[in-house]
Design a protein around this motif. Structure first.
Motif, PDB file in Angstrom:
ATOM      1  N   PHE A 171       0.862  -0.853  -0.116  1.00  0.00           N
ATOM      2  CA  PHE A 171       0.104  -0.138  -0.176  1.00  0.00           C
ATOM      3  C   PHE A 171       0.889   1.188  -0.134  1.00  0.00           C
ATOM      4  O   PHE A 171       1.067   1.857  -0.889  1.00  0.00           O
ATOM      5  CB  PHE A 171      -1.386  -0.110   1.008  1.00  0.00           C
ATOM      6  N   LYS A 172       1.911   1.351   1.330  1.00  0.00           N
ATOM      7  CA  LYS A 172       2.916   2.776   1.155  1.00  0.00           C
ATOM      8  C   LYS A 172       3.859   3.033  -0.611  1.00  0.00           C
ATOM      9  O   LYS A 172       3.579   3.615  -0.954  1.00  0.00           O
ATOM     10  CB  LYS A 172       3.683   2.311   1.890  1.00  0.00           C
ATOM     11  N   TRP A 173       3.666   1.528  -1.541  1.00  0.00           N
ATOM     12  CA  TRP A 173       4.721   1.664  -2.574  1.00  0.00           C
ATOM     13  C   TRP A 173       3.571   2.055  -3.510  1.00  0.00           C
ATOM     14  O   TRP A 173       3.810   2.878  -4.563  1.00  0.00           O
ATOM     15  CB  TRP A 173       5.197  -0.169  -3.319  1.00  0.00           C
ATOM     16  N   GLN A 174       2.023   1.875  -3.534  1.00  0.00           N
ATOM     17  CA  GLN A 174       1.337   2.306  -4.822  1.00  0.00           C
ATOM     18  C   GLN A 174       1.091   3.467  -4.574  1.00  0.00           C
ATOM     19  O   GLN A 174       0.659   4.375  -5.267  1.00  0.00           O
ATOM     20  CB  GLN A 174       0.298   1.264  -4.014  1.00  0.00           C
ATOM     21  N   GLN A 175       1.012   4.331  -3.265  1.00  0.00           N
ATOM     22  CA  GLN A 175       0.737   5.226  -2.821  1.00  0.00           C
ATOM     23  C   GLN A 175       1.709   5.949  -3.236  1.00  0.00           C
ATOM     24  O   GLN A 175       1.534   7.293  -3.598  1.00  0.00           O
ATOM     25  CB  GLN A 175       0.039   5.211  -0.816  1.00  0.00           C
ATOM     26  N   SER A 176       3.024   5.600  -3.046  1.00  0.00           N
ATOM     27  CA  SER A 176       4.114   6.351  -3.937  1.00  0.00           C
ATOM     28  C   SER A 176       4.828   6.845  -5.113  1.00  0.00           C
ATOM     29  O   SER A 176       4.801   7.767  -5.612  1.00  0.00           O
ATOM     30  CB  SER A 176       5.489   6.395  -3.391  1.00  0.00           C
ATOM     31  N   MET A 177       3.515   5.592  -5.850  1.00  0.00           N
ATOM     32  CA  MET A 177       3.683   5.589  -7.490  1.00  0.00           C
ATOM     33  C   MET A 177       2.361   6.915  -8.183  1.00  0.00           C
ATOM     34  O   MET A 177       2.885   7.128  -8.926  1.00  0.00           O
ATOM     35  CB  MET A 177       3.654   4.304  -7.967  1.00  0.00           C
ATOM     36  N   GLN A 178       1.436   7.316  -6.913  1.00  0.00           N
ATOM     37  CA  GLN A 178       0.658   7.728  -7.339  1.00  0.00           C
ATOM     38  C   GLN A 178       1.340   9.595  -7.170  1.00  0.00           C
ATOM     39  O   GLN A 178      -0.089   9.833  -7.080  1.00  0.00           O
ATOM     40  CB  GLN A 178      -0.326   7.752  -6.887  1.00  0.00           C
ATOM     41  N   LYS A 179       1.521   9.425  -5.659  1.00  0.00           N
ATOM     42  CA  LYS A 179       1.725  10.705  -5.278  1.00  0.00           C
ATOM     43  C   LYS A 179       2.155  12.242  -6.426  1.00  0.00           C
ATOM     44  O   LYS A 179       2.734  11.675  -7.716  1.00  0.00           O
ATOM     45  CB  LYS A 179       2.681  11.284  -4.332  1.00  0.00           C
ATOM     46  N   ARG A 180       2.007  13.138  -6.104  1.00  0.00           N
ATOM     47  CA  ARG A 180       2.003  14.657  -7.263  1.00  0.00           C
ATOM     48  C   ARG A 180       3.582  14.089  -7.289  1.00  0.00           C
ATOM     49  O   ARG A 180       4.106  14.347  -6.091  1.00  0.00           O
ATOM     50  CB  ARG A 180       1.385  15.998  -7.057  1.00  0.00           C
TER      51      ARG A 180
END
Length: 254
Positions: free
Chosen positions: A13-22
Protein backbone atom coordinates in the motif's frame (compact mmCIF):
# COMPACT_ATOMS: atom_id res chain seq x y z
CA UNK A 1 -4.61 -14.51 3.82
CA UNK A 2 -1.59 -15.89 5.72
CA UNK A 3 0.69 -14.02 8.11
CA UNK A 4 3.32 -13.22 5.49
CA UNK A 5 0.73 -11.74 3.14
CA UNK A 6 -0.62 -9.66 6.02
CA UNK A 7 2.92 -8.47 6.71
CA UNK A 8 3.72 -7.32 3.16
CA UNK A 9 0.36 -5.76 2.38
CA UNK A 10 1.14 -2.48 4.23
CA UNK A 11 4.43 -2.30 2.30
CA UNK A 12 2.48 -2.74 -0.92
CA UNK A 13 0.00 0.00 0.00
CA UNK A 14 2.85 2.38 0.84
CA UNK A 15 4.48 1.67 -2.52
CA UNK A 16 1.17 2.14 -4.36
CA UNK A 17 0.73 5.52 -2.71
CA UNK A 18 4.27 6.56 -3.64
CA UNK A 19 3.58 5.69 -7.27
CA UNK A 20 0.50 7.93 -7.28
CA UNK A 21 1.86 10.96 -5.44
CA UNK A 22 2.22 14.27 -7.23
CA UNK A 23 5.72 15.50 -8.14
CA UNK A 24 7.21 17.46 -5.22
CA UNK A 25 10.01 20.02 -5.07
CA UNK A 26 12.71 17.35 -4.99
CA UNK A 27 11.19 15.61 -8.03
CA UNK A 28 11.07 18.88 -9.96
CA UNK A 29 14.64 19.78 -8.95
CA UNK A 30 15.90 16.32 -9.93
CA UNK A 31 14.32 16.76 -13.34
CA UNK A 32 16.14 20.08 -13.83
CA UNK A 33 19.46 18.46 -12.87
CA UNK A 34 18.73 15.60 -15.26
CA UNK A 35 18.06 18.08 -18.06
CA UNK A 36 21.41 19.76 -17.41
CA UNK A 37 23.21 16.41 -17.53
CA UNK A 38 21.44 15.56 -20.77
CA UNK A 39 22.63 18.86 -22.26
CA UNK A 40 26.25 17.89 -21.54
CA UNK A 41 25.91 14.67 -23.52
CA UNK A 42 26.45 15.10 -27.31
CA UNK A 43 23.49 14.61 -29.66
CA UNK A 44 25.16 11.59 -31.28
CA UNK A 45 25.21 9.87 -27.91
CA UNK A 46 21.52 10.60 -27.37
CA UNK A 47 20.81 9.10 -30.78
CA UNK A 48 22.82 5.99 -29.92
CA UNK A 49 20.97 5.58 -26.63
CA UNK A 50 17.61 6.06 -28.34
CA UNK A 51 18.55 3.31 -30.81
CA UNK A 52 19.55 1.05 -27.92
CA UNK A 53 16.20 1.60 -26.18
CA UNK A 54 14.33 0.77 -29.38
CA UNK A 55 16.37 -2.39 -29.91
CA UNK A 56 15.75 -3.41 -26.30
CA UNK A 57 11.99 -2.98 -26.67
CA UNK A 58 11.96 -4.98 -29.90
CA UNK A 59 13.99 -7.76 -28.27
CA UNK A 60 11.78 -7.88 -25.19
CA UNK A 61 8.50 -7.96 -27.08
CA UNK A 62 9.37 -10.15 -30.06
CA UNK A 63 12.68 -11.91 -29.45
CA UNK A 64 13.98 -14.92 -27.58
CA UNK A 65 17.07 -13.25 -26.11
CA UNK A 66 15.69 -13.04 -22.59
CA UNK A 67 14.91 -16.64 -21.76
CA UNK A 68 14.31 -18.02 -18.28
CA UNK A 69 13.40 -21.30 -16.71
CA UNK A 70 9.77 -22.40 -16.67
CA UNK A 71 7.41 -20.38 -14.43
CA UNK A 72 7.81 -21.41 -10.81
CA UNK A 73 5.07 -22.78 -8.58
CA UNK A 74 3.13 -19.97 -6.89
CA UNK A 75 1.95 -21.81 -3.77
CA UNK A 76 3.61 -19.49 -1.24
CA UNK A 77 4.30 -15.77 -1.63
CA UNK A 78 6.89 -15.99 1.12
CA UNK A 79 8.89 -18.71 -0.66
CA UNK A 80 8.67 -16.80 -3.93
CA UNK A 81 9.94 -13.58 -2.42
CA UNK A 82 12.79 -15.30 -0.61
CA UNK A 83 14.03 -16.50 -4.02
CA UNK A 84 13.34 -13.10 -5.60
CA UNK A 85 15.33 -11.27 -2.91
CA UNK A 86 18.34 -13.52 -3.50
CA UNK A 87 18.08 -12.93 -7.25
CA UNK A 88 17.94 -9.14 -6.78
CA UNK A 89 21.00 -9.21 -4.46
CA UNK A 90 22.98 -11.13 -7.08
CA UNK A 91 22.07 -8.73 -9.87
CA UNK A 92 22.78 -5.65 -7.74
CA UNK A 93 26.34 -6.83 -7.12
CA UNK A 94 26.86 -7.88 -10.71
CA UNK A 95 25.45 -4.62 -12.03
CA UNK A 96 27.59 -2.51 -9.68
CA UNK A 97 30.74 -4.32 -10.79
CA UNK A 98 29.78 -3.93 -14.44
CA UNK A 99 29.02 -0.24 -13.97
CA UNK A 100 32.33 0.42 -12.25
CA UNK A 101 34.34 -1.27 -14.99
CA UNK A 102 32.46 0.55 -17.73
CA UNK A 103 32.69 3.92 -16.01
CA UNK A 104 36.40 3.57 -15.28
CA UNK A 105 37.07 2.73 -18.91
CA UNK A 106 36.14 6.20 -20.03
CA UNK A 107 33.43 7.73 -22.14
CA UNK A 108 33.49 5.38 -25.13
CA UNK A 109 33.67 2.17 -23.10
CA UNK A 110 30.78 3.38 -20.96
CA UNK A 111 28.78 4.16 -24.08
CA UNK A 112 29.64 0.83 -25.73
CA UNK A 113 28.67 -0.98 -22.54
CA UNK A 114 25.32 0.78 -22.20
CA UNK A 115 23.30 -1.96 -23.98
CA UNK A 116 24.85 -4.58 -21.67
CA UNK A 117 23.79 -2.61 -18.61
CA UNK A 118 20.23 -2.33 -19.90
CA UNK A 119 20.29 -6.05 -20.66
CA UNK A 120 21.21 -6.81 -17.04
CA UNK A 121 18.16 -4.91 -15.82
CA UNK A 122 15.79 -6.56 -18.28
CA UNK A 123 17.20 -10.01 -17.52
CA UNK A 124 16.54 -9.41 -13.81
CA UNK A 125 12.92 -8.50 -14.56
CA UNK A 126 12.44 -11.67 -16.60
CA UNK A 127 13.90 -13.76 -13.76
CA UNK A 128 11.59 -12.10 -11.24
CA UNK A 129 8.53 -12.57 -13.46
CA UNK A 130 9.28 -16.28 -13.82
CA UNK A 131 9.74 -16.69 -10.05
CA UNK A 132 6.28 -15.18 -9.54
CA UNK A 133 4.96 -17.81 -11.95
CA UNK A 134 4.28 -15.49 -14.88
CA UNK A 135 4.55 -16.97 -18.42
CA UNK A 136 7.18 -14.67 -19.91
CA UNK A 137 6.74 -16.18 -23.37
CA UNK A 138 3.40 -14.33 -23.55
CA UNK A 139 4.11 -10.89 -25.03
CA UNK A 140 1.48 -9.37 -22.73
CA UNK A 141 3.60 -10.42 -19.76
CA UNK A 142 6.60 -8.93 -21.51
CA UNK A 143 4.71 -5.69 -21.94
CA UNK A 144 4.12 -5.66 -18.18
CA UNK A 145 7.87 -6.14 -17.69
CA UNK A 146 8.51 -3.09 -19.86
CA UNK A 147 6.06 -1.11 -17.75
CA UNK A 148 8.07 -1.99 -14.61
CA UNK A 149 11.28 -0.85 -16.33
CA UNK A 150 9.58 2.35 -17.46
CA UNK A 151 8.11 2.92 -14.00
CA UNK A 152 11.58 2.82 -12.45
CA UNK A 153 13.35 5.12 -14.89
CA UNK A 154 10.68 7.78 -15.44
CA UNK A 155 9.90 11.07 -13.75
CA UNK A 156 7.26 11.09 -11.03
CA UNK A 157 4.79 12.78 -13.38
CA UNK A 158 5.07 9.99 -15.94
CA UNK A 159 5.23 7.34 -13.19
CA UNK A 160 1.67 8.17 -12.17
CA UNK A 161 0.35 7.43 -15.67
CA UNK A 162 2.39 4.25 -16.09
CA UNK A 163 1.25 2.90 -12.72
CA UNK A 164 -2.39 3.51 -13.60
CA UNK A 165 -1.97 1.34 -16.70
CA UNK A 166 -0.57 -1.48 -14.55
CA UNK A 167 -3.49 -1.68 -12.11
CA UNK A 168 -5.76 -4.70 -12.75
CA UNK A 169 -3.43 -5.89 -15.51
CA UNK A 170 -5.15 -9.24 -15.99
CA UNK A 171 -8.36 -7.55 -17.13
CA UNK A 172 -6.61 -4.89 -19.18
CA UNK A 173 -4.35 -7.39 -20.94
CA UNK A 174 -7.42 -9.26 -22.22
CA UNK A 175 -8.10 -6.25 -24.43
CA UNK A 176 -4.72 -6.67 -26.12
CA UNK A 177 -4.57 -8.75 -29.33
CA UNK A 178 -3.47 -12.36 -29.07
CA UNK A 179 -0.86 -11.91 -31.79
CA UNK A 180 2.09 -9.59 -31.13
CA UNK A 181 2.07 -8.64 -34.82
CA UNK A 182 -1.37 -7.10 -34.35
CA UNK A 183 -0.11 -4.96 -31.47
CA UNK A 184 1.20 -1.52 -32.46
CA UNK A 185 4.53 -2.05 -30.73
CA UNK A 186 6.43 0.19 -33.17
CA UNK A 187 4.49 3.23 -31.98
CA UNK A 188 4.94 2.03 -28.41
CA UNK A 189 8.72 1.89 -28.77
CA UNK A 190 8.85 5.35 -30.33
CA UNK A 191 6.98 6.83 -27.39
CA UNK A 192 8.78 4.73 -24.77
CA UNK A 193 12.15 6.50 -25.01
CA UNK A 194 10.60 9.91 -24.34
CA UNK A 195 9.30 8.81 -20.94
CA UNK A 196 12.65 7.63 -19.59
CA UNK A 197 14.92 10.10 -17.78
CA UNK A 198 17.93 7.76 -17.90
CA UNK A 199 19.50 8.86 -14.61
CA UNK A 200 22.61 6.86 -15.43
CA UNK A 201 23.57 9.31 -18.19
CA UNK A 202 26.04 10.82 -15.71
CA UNK A 203 28.07 7.63 -16.03
CA UNK A 204 29.12 8.88 -19.46
CA UNK A 205 30.70 12.06 -18.08
CA UNK A 206 34.54 11.74 -17.98
CA UNK A 207 36.13 11.84 -14.54
CA UNK A 208 33.15 10.66 -12.49
CA UNK A 209 32.01 7.72 -14.58
CA UNK A 210 33.42 4.93 -12.40
CA UNK A 211 31.93 6.21 -9.14
CA UNK A 212 28.60 6.96 -10.78
CA UNK A 213 28.59 3.55 -12.47
CA UNK A 214 29.01 1.60 -9.22
CA UNK A 215 26.61 3.67 -7.11
CA UNK A 216 23.98 4.28 -9.79
CA UNK A 217 23.82 0.67 -10.94
CA UNK A 218 23.53 -0.66 -7.39
CA UNK A 219 20.82 1.82 -6.40
CA UNK A 220 18.88 1.59 -9.65
CA UNK A 221 18.90 -2.20 -9.62
CA UNK A 222 17.75 -2.07 -6.01
CA UNK A 223 14.90 0.26 -6.96
CA UNK A 224 14.07 -1.84 -10.01
CA UNK A 225 13.87 -4.95 -7.84
CA UNK A 226 11.68 -3.19 -5.28
CA UNK A 227 9.30 -1.94 -7.96
CA UNK A 228 9.14 -5.37 -9.58
CA UNK A 229 8.36 -7.12 -6.28
CA UNK A 230 5.56 -4.70 -5.47
CA UNK A 231 4.16 -4.79 -9.00
CA UNK A 232 3.88 -8.59 -8.81
CA UNK A 233 2.59 -8.42 -5.24
CA UNK A 234 -0.16 -6.17 -6.54
CA UNK A 235 -1.06 -8.75 -9.16
CA UNK A 236 -0.84 -11.54 -6.55
CA UNK A 237 -3.50 -9.86 -4.42
CA UNK A 238 -5.58 -8.95 -7.47
CA UNK A 239 -5.54 -12.63 -8.47
CA UNK A 240 -6.58 -13.64 -4.96
CA UNK A 241 -9.55 -11.27 -5.12
CA UNK A 242 -10.64 -12.71 -8.46
CA UNK A 243 -10.28 -16.27 -7.15
CA UNK A 244 -12.56 -15.35 -4.25
CA UNK A 245 -15.14 -13.91 -6.60
CA UNK A 246 -14.32 -10.32 -5.72
CA UNK A 247 -13.74 -7.55 -8.22
CA UNK A 248 -10.15 -6.37 -8.48
CA UNK A 249 -9.87 -2.62 -7.87
CA UNK A 250 -9.62 -0.37 -10.90
CA UNK A 251 -8.05 2.36 -8.80
CA UNK A 252 -6.49 2.75 -5.39
CA UNK A 253 -6.96 5.24 -2.55
CA UNK A 254 -4.37 7.99 -2.47
Amino acid sequence: MNSYEEKVKPELFKWQQSMQKRPNFIDRTSKKVQDKINNIIPDKVHQAITATIKQMIRAVLTGAEFTTSSPASRDSLQDIELAVSKKIAFYKNAGAAEGGIAGAGGFWLALADFPILIGIKIKLLFEIAALYGRPVNDYRERLFILHIFQLTFSSQKERQQIFTRMINWQAKSRDLPDDIHQFDWKTFQQEYRDYIDLAKMAQLIPGIGAAVGVIANYRLLSQLGKNAMNAYRMRWFEDRMLENGERAPLSLPR
